[in-house]
Enzyme design. Structure first.
Site, PDB file in Angstrom:
ATOM      1  CD  GLU A 387     -65.277  -2.905 -52.772  1.00 32.25           C
ATOM      2  OE1 GLU A 387     -65.270  -4.047 -52.271  1.00 32.25           O
ATOM      3  OE2 GLU A 387     -66.277  -2.173 -52.748  1.00 32.25           O
ATOM      4  CD  GLU A 459     -68.824  -1.414 -56.247  1.00 32.63           C
ATOM      5  OE1 GLU A 459     -69.369  -1.830 -55.203  1.00 32.63           O
ATOM      6  OE2 GLU A 459     -67.893  -2.009 -56.816  1.00 32.63           O
TER       7      GLU A 459
END
Length: 801
Positions: A387, A459
């Site tokens: 991320e 995710e």
């Protein structure tokens, strides 16, 4: 020839550091006696301050060499991992060190060893969150527990030895497969000359091929072998494994040998999906943190391996992502054996640090790939900090490093931003768009900025709907539906290679994340590996020949849901149909709900009616029975207020037709619908596979805490090495189901060569709690007895052999 000694027992530990601790004559007799793997602090289950284990500590081990002290022997200490950085002294001399808490390293100690005397190894461990190495430098949504948490071994070598072996396979979709084994030899011995290498390929004890000697050139060599017939490809349902045995030879004498396990398989992410051995395979996975209650990362091999088996066999996954760091070699070995695919990534979480930080990240990536590139289960390298923002120069380096070390595997980089720079082979994306509505996933082309590239969702869910295993039924059921919606949407989009849910297990975290007790309740299982309803979504995708699954997302208790609603109930199952009985009477047969879940391999059965065939023979006409079932189902699903005027008028006509007053109508619905006052309200679900009963579950609103069940994952432990197994304590009702309302303390008594980590009288959490029992050395029998709430004690025995 190499000899390996496990240095797991006999250590001393002190939770601080002083320069004098590195001296070989320091008195360590009052330090704590510990075993490796070891956590520098045993922690509570929850609610602790993450800074409590962030300190500098000292480990010391006194050892003798015995028969390993031959002339010309070289000595190395091989560390599996130390969190976070360490410095090493041997007999008072500094021998080396390492930065980074997730990858292995070796320290040569030949010139410091005393062959005929007692030796002392001292390891100074810095477990603080240092900003010069990943994942630290900013906030991190997981904990990096301190200590020497993976094995330490003493490796005794001759002057020449094999330092690295990497097996590559080619032409696997042809009849004549081939391979190349790249070998590196410690360069310090190459100058002596006369070295050659040879090899064997083994399948179990069977010899597959023999590769003749070739001379070493500059410390490296490649053994090649072609025309390999009869080779089995490594598949999730048939994970065939082979071994390459390498021998280092000088003048006909074997100076070193090493075995490396591998598999034959191809793995390719394409814009139209993921292909294993040329066949498209939808990837269904979860993210895994390697942490456990009380000891963090410090669990021995058996427990690490158990996670892989649980994910594959119990949850039915075919992929796991090692979020967000390299994980235990024992876990990866078990993935190889179980047929569980792996996406492994370098350490990090959102933050990219300075030049030194990046250099340490590249070292960690190098160490990870060199350690793991022969594992057939690994199909993707994560070369981007989870991320993080785009960083073109840094990520060009990580991709180049990965491709240089392993050109056969693709790279991915997990991001949460759309239209990111695509330097990797696969666009791996964390998609949290689903919040309970109709939209389950973003469109891949929108995320990639129109680029037609391989695409994997890495995710979903997680923090969007954190769910405790002891939450009410409605929340637990909704968590399951949310995972199912994402799975269903992904399986219906050929541009999506797969989805990896966040996450497998709840985990402890920093103060900036998670619940008020510093646990992220994002898992489909809790920290003890006890499933929530969402786990059954994944398990129900198993083929029923492997294991029939039948899990109702309900307790069938009248007051568990808002408005005393009982319906609808999703039954997560891989059965062809489910037959429902209520009070011994057949309600009906239910088929998977393909209309709502068109793409799941096994759609759930959704029960929307608890009356069904029970009205047959009641004297009501077929149309009247239909009205009763429809109205009853509507009320039990949405409440009386949801009845439209037309339905109310229709019901009024039904009452007039059958000459029922309000009290009689209410009694009718009470009896057949809510079953208030009925003596037998037991519900039975029977799963049918190919026309035969495969599984049966019973439920009752009169459920009570009937007995304490005690089960161990393993009924034997090894006395030779540190070993442990999970022991699960469950409050069961009279129907054999978990009774989640039990909350008493479990009083545990243990006798024999073992110890319990955590409290010896833990409280049940949602009717269940677990601990891990460690062997304390030496053979014998561990006897465990447990008692709770005045019920009869339960127990088991674990043999230590």
């Amino acid at each position: 020839m190499r000899r390996i000694r496990n240095l797991c027992r006999g250590w001393r530990f002190i939770p601080r550091f002083s320069e004098r601790f590195t001296a070989p004559d320091t008195d360590i007799s009052e330090w704590d006696s510990v075993e490796i793997p070891h956590s520098n602090l045993e922690l509570p289950y929850n609610g602790f301050d993450e800074t409590t284990f962030q300190f500098v500590s000292t480990y010391a081990l006194d050892f003798s060499l015995g028969s390993a002290s031959e002339e010309g022997t070289r000595f190395f200490f091989d560390f599996g991992a130390v969190m976070t950085a360490c410095e090493i002294w041997v007999n008072g001399s500094h021998a080396g060190g390492h930065k980074g808490g997730f990858t292995p390293f070796s320290v040569e100690a030949t010139r410091f060893i005393r062959p005929k005397a007692m030796n002392r190894l001292v390891v100074v461990v810095d477990s603080t969150e240092r900003p010069d190495m990943p994942p630290f430098g900013h906030v991190v949504d997981f904990l990096c527990y301190g200590g020497i948490y993976r094995p330490v071994r003493l490796r005794c070598q001759g002057s020449a030895f094999v330092s690295d072996v990497w097996v590559r396979t080619f032409d696997l979709l042809s009849e004549k497969k081939r391979l190349a084994i790249h070998i590196a030899v410690d360069r310090a011995a190459v100058c002596a000359g006369g070295l050659s290498v040879r090899g064997k390929i083994l399948h179990g004890e069977d010899l597959v091929a023999r590769i003749d000697d070739i001379s070493l050139d500059g410390g490296e060599a490649t053994l090649e072998c072609g025309n390999l017939a009869g080779i089995r490809l490594w598949e999730p349902d048939d994970p065939a494994l082979y071994e390459a045995e390498i021998e280092l030879v000088r003048e006909g004498i074997v100076e070193d040998s090493l075995r490396v396990r591998f598999g034959f398989r191809t793995a390719e992410f394409r814009p139209d999906g993921f292909f294993l051995n040329g066949k498209r395979l939808f990837l269904r996975g979860l993210n895994r943190h390697q942490s456990y209650p009380y000891v963090g990362f410090a669990m021995p091999a058996r427990v690490q391996r158990r996670d892989a088996l649980f994910l594959k066999q119990e949850l039915g996954l075919n992929l796991v992502r090692t979020s967000h760091y390299p994980q235990s070699p024992d876990f990866l070995d078990a993935c190889d054996e179980a047929g569980l695919l792996v996406f492994e990534e370098l350490p990090g979480w959102q933050h990219i640090g300075d030049t030194e930080w990046k250099a340490n990240a590249l070292v960690a990536l190098d160490e990870m790939i060199r350690r793991d590139r022969s594992h057939p289960s690994i199909v993707l390298w994560g070369v981007r900090i989870n991320e993080s923002k785009d960083d073109s120069s840094f990520y060009r380096e990580t991709n180049a490093l990965a491709r240089g070390l392993d050109p056969d595997r693709q790279t991915g980089g997990v991001r949460c931003i759309e239209k990111s720079e695509v330097l990797e082979d696969v666009y791996t994306f964390n998609d949290f768009v689903h919040s309970g509505g109709k939209k389950a996933l973003r469109k891949p082309r929108r995320v990639t900025g129109g680029k037609k590239v391989p695409y994997l969702v890495t995710e979903h869910n997680g923090h969007m709907f954190p769910t405790k295993r002891f939450d009410n039924e409605e929340r637990l059921a909704e968590q399951a539906r949310r995972h199912a919606r994402v799975l269903d949407a992904a399986m219906g989009d050929p541009a999506v290679s797969g989805v990896v849910g966040w996450c497998a297990f709840d985990y402890n975290t920093h103060k900036d994340f998670g619940s008020g007790d510093r646990i992220c309740y994002h898992g489909v299982c809790d920290m003890f590996r006890v499933p929530k309803y969402a786990a059954a979504v994944y398990a129900s995708q198993l083929d029923p020949s492997a294991r029939p699954v039948l899990e109702a997302a309900s307790l069938f208790a009248k007051g568990e849901r808002s408005g005393a609603r009982l319906l609808p109930v999703e039954v997560w199952t891989n059965c062809d149909e489910v037959v429902l009985y209520r009070g011994g009477e057949r309600v009906g047969s239910y088929l998977p709900d393909r209309r709502t879940w068109p793409h799941l391999t096994h759609a759930p059965v959704v029960i929307r009616d608890l009356i069904g065939e029970r009205l047959d023979g009641s004297g009501f006409s077929a149309s009247d029975r239909k009205i009763i079932r429809k109205i009853s189902s509507r009320v039990m699903s949405e409440g009386v207020a949801a009845l439209r005027l037309f339905v109310k008028l229709r019901f009024g006509f039904f009452m007039l037709k059958n000459r029922l007053d309000y009290a009689a109508a209410e009694a009718l619905f009470s009896k057949y619908g809510m079953a208030w006052g009925e003596k037998d309200e037991v519900l039975e679900l029977v799963g049918i596979v190919v026309g035969r009963e495969a599984i049966r579950r019973r439920y009752g609103p009169d459920a009570r805490f009937a007995r304490l069940d005690v089960q161990a994952d393993d009924r034997s432990l090894s006395a030779d090495v540190p070993d442990a197994t999970r022991v699960l304590f469950r409050a069961l009702d009279q129907y054999g189901n978990l009774f989640p309302f039990a909350s008493g303390c479990v009083r545990i008594e243990l006798r024999g060569p073992g110890r319990i980590i955590g409290p010896s009288d833990p409280a049940l959490v949602g009717g269940c709690v677990a601990t891990w029992v460690f062997g304390t050395g030496g053979p014998g029998c561990i006897e465990i007895t447990a008692q709770c709430d005045g019920l009869a004690p339960s127990g088991l025995r674990i043999d230590v052999i």
